[in-house]
Design a protein around this motif. Structure first.
Motif, PDB file in Angstrom:
ATOM      1  N   SER A 173      46.527  40.610  34.982  1.00 33.23           N
ATOM      2  CA  SER A 173      46.895  39.405  35.716  1.00 33.23           C
ATOM      3  C   SER A 173      45.646  38.764  36.321  1.00 33.23           C
ATOM      4  N   PHE A 174      45.587  37.433  36.240  1.00 31.56           N
ATOM      5  CA  PHE A 174      44.513  36.647  36.852  1.00 31.56           C
ATOM      6  C   PHE A 174      45.032  35.892  38.083  1.00 31.56           C
ATOM      7  N   TYR A 212      42.873  45.548  41.465  1.00 30.39           N
ATOM      8  CA  TYR A 212      43.742  46.631  41.916  1.00 30.39           C
ATOM      9  C   TYR A 212      44.910  46.788  40.952  1.00 30.39           C
ATOM     10  N   ARG A 213      45.479  47.960  40.986  1.00 31.89           N
ATOM     11  CA  ARG A 213      46.592  48.295  40.101  1.00 31.89           C
ATOM     12  C   ARG A 213      47.898  48.305  40.884  1.00 31.89           C
ATOM     13  N   ASP A 214      48.928  47.742  40.261  1.00 29.71           N
ATOM     14  CA  ASP A 214      50.281  47.770  40.810  1.00 29.71           C
ATOM     15  C   ASP A 214      51.203  48.143  39.655  1.00 29.71           C
ATOM     16  N   GLY A 215      51.554  49.428  39.550  1.00 29.45           N
ATOM     17  CA  GLY A 215      52.345  49.900  38.404  1.00 29.45           C
ATOM     18  C   GLY A 215      51.522  49.762  37.139  1.00 29.45           C
ATOM     19  N   LEU A 254      40.831  49.767  45.266  1.00 34.20           N
ATOM     20  CA  LEU A 254      40.157  48.755  44.464  1.00 34.20           C
ATOM     21  C   LEU A 254      39.415  49.491  43.359  1.00 34.20           C
ATOM     22  N   ILE A 255      39.633  49.067  42.119  1.00 30.43           N
ATOM     23  CA  ILE A 255      39.051  49.776  40.987  1.00 30.43           C
ATOM     24  C   ILE A 255      38.223  48.840  40.125  1.00 30.43           C
TER      25      ILE A 255
END
Length: 137
Positions: free
Chosen positions: A33-34, A115-118, A101-102
């Motif tokens: 996602s952007f 960042y990751r969300d699911g 934060l990755i």
């Protein structure tokens, strides 16, 4: 000769239909996602070659599961968690402290950070000039 009446499966008010087990996001490939990309580090600031490298990395990662990505080397197809105290760029206020934060290497060693969300990796920064966080010496 008498014909038998077709019977459907037995139903009972005592038996409930089982829901299909939910698949873990770890067993699925990432989605990108952007939506929350930061303006000064947006993909639109990249050269055509850099955009191509970012898309190529996203395509490669989308062929892997999150579990496979987690097992990959951090400077290869894997990622690393970046400590918040390393950031030079302002972290958006909607990101609470428990959200990691990755960073993935996207343009050579230059990272895309988010960042990751699911299953979803929200890209916040394309760090072409290594100014989003302290990369160490």
């Amino acid at each position: 000769m008498k014909r038998l009446k077709e019977r459907g499966p037995k139903s009972s008010s005592l038996l409930k239909e089982r829901a299909a087990p939910a698949e873990s996001p770890e067993q699925k490939p990432p989605l990108f996602s952007f939506e929350f990309m930061q303006p000064a580090y947006c993909v639109s600031e990249c050269t055509a070659d850099e955009r191509g490298q970012v898309l190529s990395k996203m395509r490669t990662l989308s062929q892997m599961t999150w579990q496979q990505i987690k097992q990959a080397p951090r400077h290869g197809l894997g990622f690393e968690i970046i400590g918040r105290d390393s950031f030079k760029a302002a972290i958006p206020t909607f990101l609470t402290p428990e959200i990691n934060l990755i960073s993935f290497r996207a343009i050579g060693m230059a990272p895309m950070v988010g960042y990751r969300d699911g299953r979803i990796f929200h890209i916040l920064w394309i760090d072409r000039d290594f100014t989003v966080y302290d990369h160490g010496s």
